[in-house]
Design a protein around this motif. Structure first.
Motif, PDB file in Angstrom:
ATOM      1  N   HIS A  35       0.839  -1.205   0.000  1.00 58.58           N
ATOM      2  CA  HIS A  35       0.000   0.000   0.000  1.00 58.58           C
ATOM      3  C   HIS A  35       0.869   1.249   0.000  1.00 58.58           C
ATOM      4  O   HIS A  35       1.386   1.653   1.038  1.00 58.58           O
ATOM      5  CB  HIS A  35      -0.923  -0.009   1.219  1.00 58.58           C
ATOM      6  N   GLN A  36       1.052   1.832  -1.168  1.00 53.51           N
ATOM      7  CA  GLN A  36       1.825   3.063  -1.304  1.00 53.51           C
ATOM      8  C   GLN A  36       1.104   3.972  -2.294  1.00 53.51           C
ATOM      9  O   GLN A  36       1.445   4.001  -3.480  1.00 53.51           O
ATOM     10  CB  GLN A  36       3.245   2.761  -1.766  1.00 53.51           C
ATOM     11  N   PRO A  37       0.086   4.689  -1.812  1.00 57.24           N
ATOM     12  CA  PRO A  37      -0.734   5.496  -2.724  1.00 57.24           C
ATOM     13  C   PRO A  37       0.074   6.512  -3.542  1.00 57.24           C
ATOM     14  O   PRO A  37      -0.295   6.815  -4.668  1.00 57.24           O
ATOM     15  CB  PRO A  37      -1.747   6.186  -1.810  1.00 57.24           C
ATOM     16  N   TRP A  38       1.194   6.985  -3.004  1.00 56.24           N
ATOM     17  CA  TRP A  38       2.032   7.933  -3.753  1.00 56.24           C
ATOM     18  C   TRP A  38       2.689   7.252  -4.949  1.00 56.24           C
ATOM     19  O   TRP A  38       3.132   7.914  -5.874  1.00 56.24           O
ATOM     20  CB  TRP A  38       3.090   8.558  -2.843  1.00 56.24           C
ATOM     21  N   GLY A  39       2.750   5.926  -4.916  1.00 57.44           N
ATOM     22  CA  GLY A  39       3.318   5.166  -6.030  1.00 57.44           C
ATOM     23  C   GLY A  39       2.229   4.436  -6.803  1.00 57.44           C
ATOM     24  O   GLY A  39       2.497   3.488  -7.533  1.00 57.44           O
ATOM     25  N   HIS A  40       0.987   4.832  -6.582  1.00 54.88           N
ATOM     26  CA  HIS A  40      -0.189   4.253  -7.249  1.00 54.88           C
ATOM     27  C   HIS A  40      -0.332   2.757  -6.972  1.00 54.88           C
ATOM     28  O   HIS A  40      -0.741   1.993  -7.830  1.00 54.88           O
ATOM     29  CB  HIS A  40      -0.171   4.563  -8.761  1.00 54.88           C
ATOM     30  N   LYS A  41       0.054   2.363  -5.752  1.00 57.15           N
ATOM     31  CA  LYS A  41      -0.167   0.983  -5.293  1.00 57.15           C
ATOM     32  C   LYS A  41      -1.094   1.095  -4.087  1.00 57.15           C
ATOM     33  O   LYS A  41      -0.720   1.682  -3.086  1.00 57.15           O
ATOM     34  CB  LYS A  41       1.159   0.361  -4.829  1.00 57.15           C
ATOM     35  N   GLU A  42      -2.305   0.581  -4.240  1.00 55.99           N
ATOM     36  CA  GLU A  42      -3.238   0.668  -3.112  1.00 55.99           C
ATOM     37  C   GLU A  42      -3.898  -0.666  -2.851  1.00 55.99           C
ATOM     38  O   GLU A  42      -4.257  -1.383  -3.776  1.00 55.99           O
ATOM     39  CB  GLU A  42      -4.299   1.744  -3.384  1.00 55.99           C
ATOM     40  N   LEU A  43      -4.058  -0.970  -1.570  1.00 51.81           N
ATOM     41  CA  LEU A  43      -4.760  -2.193  -1.183  1.00 51.81           C
ATOM     42  C   LEU A  43      -6.245  -2.015  -1.451  1.00 51.81           C
ATOM     43  O   LEU A  43      -6.785  -0.936  -1.244  1.00 51.81           O
ATOM     44  CB  LEU A  43      -4.608  -2.425   0.318  1.00 51.81           C
ATOM     45  N   ASN A  44      -6.883  -3.094  -1.847  1.00 50.63           N
ATOM     46  CA  ASN A  44      -8.326  -3.066  -2.006  1.00 50.63           C
ATOM     47  C   ASN A  44      -8.957  -3.325  -0.631  1.00 50.63           C
ATOM     48  O   ASN A  44      -9.014  -4.458  -0.169  1.00 50.63           O
ATOM     49  CB  ASN A  44      -8.758  -4.129  -3.015  1.00 50.63           C
ATOM     50  N   HIS A  95       5.844  12.243  -4.932  1.00 54.00           N
ATOM     51  CA  HIS A  95       7.101  11.500  -5.125  1.00 54.00           C
ATOM     52  C   HIS A  95       7.756  11.313  -3.768  1.00 54.00           C
ATOM     53  O   HIS A  95       8.858  11.771  -3.523  1.00 54.00           O
ATOM     54  CB  HIS A  95       8.016  12.235  -6.111  1.00 54.00           C
ATOM     55  N   LEU A  96       7.021  10.662  -2.891  1.00 47.85           N
ATOM     56  CA  LEU A  96       7.444  10.514  -1.508  1.00 47.85           C
ATOM     57  C   LEU A  96       8.654   9.591  -1.402  1.00 47.85           C
ATOM     58  O   LEU A  96       8.679   8.505  -1.971  1.00 47.85           O
ATOM     59  CB  LEU A  96       6.286   9.947  -0.681  1.00 47.85           C
ATOM     60  N   ASP A  97       9.644  10.046  -0.661  1.00 51.32           N
ATOM     61  CA  ASP A  97      10.800   9.218  -0.339  1.00 51.32           C
ATOM     62  C   ASP A  97      10.415   8.488   0.949  1.00 51.32           C
ATOM     63  O   ASP A  97      10.664   8.974   2.045  1.00 51.32           O
ATOM     64  CB  ASP A  97      12.032  10.127  -0.146  1.00 51.32           C
ATOM     65  N   PHE A  98       9.761   7.339   0.795  1.00 51.40           N
ATOM     66  CA  PHE A  98       9.137   6.655   1.930  1.00 51.40           C
ATOM     67  C   PHE A  98      10.129   5.795   2.694  1.00 51.40           C
ATOM     68  O   PHE A  98      10.772   4.927   2.122  1.00 51.40           O
ATOM     69  CB  PHE A  98       7.973   5.791   1.432  1.00 51.40           C
ATOM     70  N   LYS A  99      10.248   6.065   3.979  1.00 45.66           N
ATOM     71  CA  LYS A  99      11.079   5.241   4.864  1.00 45.66           C
ATOM     72  C   LYS A  99      10.246   4.872   6.084  1.00 45.66           C
ATOM     73  O   LYS A  99       9.736   5.742   6.769  1.00 45.66           O
ATOM     74  CB  LYS A  99      12.320   6.025   5.301  1.00 45.66           C
ATOM     75  N   LEU A 100      10.156   3.592   6.327  1.00 43.56           N
ATOM     76  CA  LEU A 100       9.340   3.079   7.416  1.00 43.56           C
ATOM     77  C   LEU A 100      10.233   2.725   8.593  1.00 43.56           C
ATOM     78  O   LEU A 100      11.235   2.039   8.427  1.00 43.56           O
ATOM     79  CB  LEU A 100       8.624   1.821   6.900  1.00 43.56           C
ATOM     80  N   ARG A 101       9.886   3.228   9.777  1.00 47.51           N
ATOM     81  CA  ARG A 101      10.627   2.841  10.985  1.00 47.51           C
ATOM     82  C   ARG A 101       9.651   2.174  11.950  1.00 47.51           C
ATOM     83  O   ARG A 101       8.621   2.746  12.286  1.00 47.51           O
ATOM     84  CB  ARG A 101      11.270   4.073  11.627  1.00 47.51           C
ATOM     85  N   ILE A 102       9.997   0.976  12.366  1.00 43.87           N
ATOM     86  CA  ILE A 102       9.126   0.227  13.282  1.00 43.87           C
ATOM     87  C   ILE A 102       9.898  -0.038  14.566  1.00 43.87           C
ATOM     88  O   ILE A 102      11.014  -0.535  14.530  1.00 43.87           O
ATOM     89  CB  ILE A 102       8.696  -1.118  12.650  1.00 43.87           C
ATOM     90  N   THR A 103       9.298   0.321  15.689  1.00 42.25           N
ATOM     91  CA  THR A 103       9.915   0.043  16.992  1.00 42.25           C
ATOM     92  C   THR A 103       8.860  -0.543  17.910  1.00 42.25           C
ATOM     93  O   THR A 103       7.663  -0.365  17.669  1.00 42.25           O
ATOM     94  CB  THR A 103      10.485   1.329  17.643  1.00 42.25           C
ATOM     95  N   GLU A 104       9.314  -1.216  18.943  1.00 41.52           N
ATOM     96  CA  GLU A 104       8.346  -1.704  19.930  1.00 41.52           C
ATOM     97  C   GLU A 104       7.759  -0.505  20.638  1.00 41.52           C
ATOM     98  O   GLU A 104       8.450   0.469  20.923  1.00 41.52           O
ATOM     99  CB  GLU A 104       9.030  -2.634  20.938  1.00 41.52           C
TER     100      GLU A 104
END
Length: 174
Positions: A35-44, A95-104
């Motif tokens: 799911h990256q709407p800025w890249g035209h990828k979206e979950l249904n 044109h989002l430079d997407f970086k995901l950070r996941i922490t507890e």
């Protein structure tokens, strides 16, 4: 020889797909890969099959009820979710430079993770989206059971439940 190699590779690929999605962080990462709407990828978010890959049965049910509310919506009205529930916003850079950070999450709690990312390239860290994901372990692996939007002190379950209740209330009075 080559046949054995192909089988070995397929086994590795199949195993890594299972392993990646079998831990909470893996599920969250695969959700944002899909799911990256800025890249035209979206979950249904109207498909039970798609939803159940990422979300708990309870949250899947709420998404499907929301989809029904959207389908039943009178023309010209706004019904259902008015924002993207996965990114917790309506707007983002194209044109989002997407970086995901996941922490507890703190304090630590089983299946609870903090997810941070920017929606606009020039955002400072303190302007980032901060979402808290609550996951549950089911027989077929981890699933997202709720998303808390820290900026709005609201959760996806609360928002969807309110939308569904409101729609039911409006239906009764028509």
């Amino acid at each position: 020889m080559t046949r054995r190699l192909v089988i070995a590779l397929l086994t590795v690929v199949a195993f890594s797909a299972v392993a990646a999605a079998d831990d909470p962080e893996g599920i969250i990462r695969s959700l944002y890969n899909a799911h990256q709407p800025w890249g035209h990828k979206e979950l249904n978010l109207r498909s039970r099959d798609v939803l159940s890959k990422y979300f708990s049965p309870e949250l899947t049910k709420l998404f499907l009820k929301n989809a029904q509310v959207e389908r039943d919506c009178p023309k010209g009205d706004l019904c259902g979710l008015e924002f993207d529930p996965i990114i917790g916003a309506q707007d983002f850079d194209d044109h989002l430079d997407f970086k995901l950070r996941i922490t507890e999450a703190t304090p630590p709690q089983t299946g609870r993770f903090e997810v941070r990312f920017k929606l606009f390239n020039e955002q400072k860290p303190e302007q980032e989206q901060v979402l808290v994901f609550q996951l549950v372990q089911l027989k077929d692996g981890w699933r997202i059971d709720d998303i808390i939007y820290t900026k709005y002190k609201a959760s996806l379950k609360e928002v969807l439940t309110a939308i569904i209740d409101e729609a039911a209330h409006l239906k009764e009075h028509h």
